[in-house]
Write a protein that holds these residues in place. Structure first.
Motif, PDB file in Angstrom:
ATOM      1  N   LEU D  10      -7.629 -28.455   4.866  1.00 37.15           N
ATOM      2  CA  LEU D  10      -9.050 -28.144   4.685  1.00 37.15           C
ATOM      3  C   LEU D  10      -9.854 -28.618   5.893  1.00 37.15           C
ATOM      4  O   LEU D  10     -10.817 -27.988   6.296  1.00 37.15           O
ATOM      5  N   LYS D  11      -9.432 -29.752   6.463  1.00 36.15           N
ATOM      6  CA  LYS D  11     -10.105 -30.265   7.659  1.00 36.15           C
ATOM      7  C   LYS D  11     -10.035 -29.235   8.789  1.00 36.15           C
ATOM      8  O   LYS D  11     -11.027 -28.957   9.469  1.00 36.15           O
ATOM      9  N   VAL D  31     -20.519 -26.703  -6.024  1.00 37.02           N
ATOM     10  CA  VAL D  31     -20.276 -27.117  -4.637  1.00 37.02           C
ATOM     11  C   VAL D  31     -19.030 -26.427  -4.096  1.00 37.02           C
ATOM     12  O   VAL D  31     -19.011 -25.926  -2.973  1.00 37.02           O
ATOM     13  N   LYS D  32     -17.992 -26.369  -4.940  1.00 40.70           N
ATOM     14  CA  LYS D  32     -16.761 -25.682  -4.516  1.00 40.70           C
ATOM     15  C   LYS D  32     -17.036 -24.225  -4.169  1.00 40.70           C
ATOM     16  O   LYS D  32     -16.582 -23.721  -3.139  1.00 40.70           O
ATOM     17  N   GLU D  33     -17.788 -23.584  -5.043  1.00 42.13           N
ATOM     18  CA  GLU D  33     -18.087 -22.170  -4.826  1.00 42.13           C
ATOM     19  C   GLU D  33     -18.884 -21.975  -3.537  1.00 42.13           C
ATOM     20  O   GLU D  33     -18.573 -21.106  -2.716  1.00 42.13           O
ATOM     21  N   GLU D  38     -19.088 -20.454   2.254  1.00 41.67           N
ATOM     22  CA  GLU D  38     -19.611 -20.869   3.556  1.00 41.67           C
ATOM     23  C   GLU D  38     -18.493 -20.957   4.603  1.00 41.67           C
ATOM     24  O   GLU D  38     -18.678 -20.609   5.753  1.00 41.67           O
ATOM     25  N   TYR D  39     -17.335 -21.468   4.205  1.00 44.39           N
ATOM     26  CA  TYR D  39     -16.256 -21.715   5.167  1.00 44.39           C
ATOM     27  C   TYR D  39     -15.022 -20.856   4.927  1.00 44.39           C
ATOM     28  O   TYR D  39     -13.963 -21.110   5.493  1.00 44.39           O
ATOM     29  N   GLU D  40     -15.156 -19.867   4.056  1.00 38.94           N
ATOM     30  CA  GLU D  40     -14.026 -18.988   3.746  1.00 38.94           C
ATOM     31  C   GLU D  40     -12.785 -19.795   3.350  1.00 38.94           C
ATOM     32  O   GLU D  40     -11.686 -19.578   3.846  1.00 38.94           O
ATOM     33  N   LEU D  41     -12.988 -20.764   2.469  1.00 43.57           N
ATOM     34  CA  LEU D  41     -11.874 -21.556   1.969  1.00 43.57           C
ATOM     35  C   LEU D  41     -11.378 -20.918   0.672  1.00 43.57           C
ATOM     36  O   LEU D  41     -12.123 -20.806  -0.287  1.00 43.57           O
ATOM     37  N   GLN D  42     -10.126 -20.508   0.650  1.00 42.25           N
ATOM     38  CA  GLN D  42      -9.625 -19.818  -0.539  1.00 42.25           C
ATOM     39  C   GLN D  42      -9.270 -20.758  -1.669  1.00 42.25           C
ATOM     40  O   GLN D  42      -9.361 -20.416  -2.827  1.00 42.25           O
TER      41      GLN D  42
END
Lengths: 339, 77, 339, 77
Positions: D10-11, D31-33, D38-42
């Motif tokens: 994730l970093k 916050v997760k959503e 925001e960062y395209e984290l799946q």
């Protein structure tokens, strides 16, 4: 090779290029005890080009609880650790060139061995050898990785000449008496945890990923559930005689080394620390008794019967090891008890 | 007020992982001397000191709120 | 024995009494890959009474970079890991009773093996087996220690039935796709660090030093220099179907397990995950290509050629493994890639 | 203001070890959503969340000054 190291090359910070670098590098490892066994195995499995192992001891039954290269057969054969280590490491990875040196890692020997070495791994059991490694590292500009442990407590620090503080910056002076695995014990998980830190740092150095190198001093206690990471840049001492502006490399000089000599006609080795210390004989006596050694003493000295030798330790740190003319063996006995 | 953390065998010697005490204004060397007497700790003079997770020399002066930790270097291996 | 375990008995929290306990305890270890090799060696050296090892795979060249019990000879002989592990562990400590079970750790098998077991050590490579271990642990009131790693990232958590939260409290549901060592790689130091935590906890459980047991969830990244310790008591869920007030042990029930069957007359095994998932085929394709497998695909499926087998993975997580009728082998291939 | 820490991959995905942002009043799930977009984290939906180094469920509400960390469970071994 592709198949063998495939999972390591898949790890993005290593990749194919990193693996190619690892395969050409030469690591000098001082010590083949607990830290040495495990460090040596990780690096051999990782496929380093060459590993030089220096150790002065042979395999004993009490090593098997934590020294992962050795078996019951090695104990029966009383093999020197460096030799037994090489045998096992070759079975694990025949591609790695392994040189086994049976002997004491004196400053002279270190200077001889250090020629094309890319990294020195600390797997010793005493501060005197570490301070010599530290000076050699500075003099020849070779990174080294400090690691140490006792009980459930361990620590590691990566030392890059010209960048980080060095061990002499941190310690300033040679601690006279430390706790050792022979006085307060050790559990194998502590060894594994120190080695995890040392070998991760070793791989970073070998693949030349200098940005990833840990600049903090790590220490932890696995039984007490503690972990600490201390920023070290303020420790760098311009006046340090090992890494400062006018280095003299004091721990390579004879007068600052532990002296040892066979006493003429007496089957005894005398050992004198470089500075007069102040050994806590009471505490040492308690530890050694717990170890089931027969200990006698008075306020000035302690006499210990151990495995066919008798050692007499004086309050200033001087000792007589009776029953041997072998200086390396005598130094090993001394440092295992007095750190 | 300051928090002082003890690692490894120092934790057992003191009996707690941390204590709260005001040592602001003292140097690291003075804190070591004070603790050594108070808790009969022999080996604090060779312990490495961290103030707020950063290495600190013996002459460094402790400020209000600083967190101090002692790490005893060991030689086993 | 005194000599062999002397350094461990010198460690005060173990002592002679602790060593006597260790020597009577039975540990069930699920998996003999990277975590299993190293966990098994530490516990065998520590002198546990009995170790049961369950593993379904055989030793391959790509294991040697991190699986510390195995040698080049084991690869040549294609030995089952449990068998090769037992051979090495017996040479290390002939006093330990070792039982090697070659097979898949299904809920049925776990329930059979768990009889007089004091501790279950997690050394598996997938969440499905871990959730089954978790339910078995709760049902039979046996502690277990979660450990997992990938790349330079690892984690561990000690689960005591009736006290701590369980894995089902933390995960709530089975993650469909995790990163695995076969998709993003792994370095050996990560393994050693997870094992350091698992075996320290194992020793605490075996000597019954419950006060010392770590109640936090540990995770770390050795390349990125991160370490975190999270308090977990708030995670305990009264409604948890594994450890809550009305447990049903869902992961022991057939309908929640991955199903696999040999497709009649086709030399193919079909695998179906318990719930329809949503596999990111693009990402998987990228990873597998990096691994040098031949990958073809369309938006609905991915076809991968690997070591004589062809696997077709569908977007919902279902897969066909062609070229085998061996269900255990097929499941192993599937879980190594999909976690 | 809040500090959000990212572990492991994730970093790398975010490009930083931590960010400072005000998410007080939001639930962990929100916050997760937000971060996922925001960062395209799946994979944030399966990540374990810690608030001030303590486990937090999806419904927990973030307060001013809370430090949030995400730990993605992995299955390798």
């Amino acid at each position: 090779m592709d198949e063998r190291y495939s999972r390591q090359m898949l790890f993005a910070p290593i990749g194919e290029q990193g693996q190619a670098k690892i395969c050409t590098k030469h690591v000098l490892m001082i010590g083949a005890g607990a830290l040495g066994s495990s460090n040596g195995e990780v690096l051999t499995r990782a496929g380093i080009g060459k590993l030089t192992i220096v150790d002065r001891d042979y395999v004993e039954a009490s090593n098997l609880q934590r020294q992962q290269l050795y078996t019951e057969e090695d104990v029966e054969q009383k093999l020197p650790k460096a030799v037994a280590a090489k045998r096992r490491l070759k079975a694990i990875n025949s591609n790695v060139e392994i040189r086994a040196v049976v002997g004491d890692a004196t400053p002279e020997m270190l200077a001889e061995l250090v020629g094309d070495v890319d990294l020195i791994l600390d797997a010793t059991d005493n501060f005197e050898t570490r301070m010599a490694i530290n000076d050699i590292s500075q003099k020849f500009k070779i990174p080294w990785i400090y690691g140490a442990c006792v009980g459930s407590f361990g620590m590691s620090f990566t030392i890059l000449p010209g960048q980080t503080p060095c061990l002499n910056c941190l310690l300033k002076t040679l601690p006279v008496q430390g706790m050792t695995c022979d006085t307060v014990g050790i559990i194998a998980p502590t060894v594994q945890m120190v080695v995890a830190h040392q070998t991760a740092e070793a791989l970073k150095v070998l693949v030349e990923d200098y940005e990833a190198i840990r600049s903090s001093f790590v220490s932890f206690d696995l039984w007490r559930n503690q972990y600490s990471s201390i920023k070290m840049s303020k420790a760098k001492d311009k006046g340090c005689l090992s890494c400062g502006e006018a280095p003299t490399y004091p721990y390579l000089e004879q007068e600052n080394l532990m002296r040892s000599e066979v006493l003429c006609g007496r089957d005894t080795v005398q050992i004198r620390p470089p500075k007069h210390g102040d050994v806590d004989l009471d505490e040492l006596s308690t530890h050694l008794s717990a170890l089931r050694y027969e200990v006698k003493g008075n306020p000035y000295l302690l006499s210990v019967e151990m495995d066919g030798n008798r050692m007499v330790i004086f309050k200033d740190g001087r000792a007589l090891i009776h029953g041997t003319k072998d200086i390396a063996q005598a130094r090993s006995i001394y440092q295992r008890l007095l750190g | 007020m300051n928090k002082i953390l003890f690692f490894a065998h120092l934790k057992d010697a003191v009996g707690e992982e941390s204590i709260r005490i005001d040592v602001s204004g003292k140097t690291v060397a003075e804190v070591k001397e004070f603790l050594a007497k108070e808790y009969e700790l022999q080996k604090l003079d060779t312990a490495m000191t961290a103030v707020n997770e950063e290495f600190a020399g013996d002459e460094e002066v402790i400020e209000q709120g600083d967190e101090i930790a002692f790490i005893p270097p060991v030689s086993g291996g």
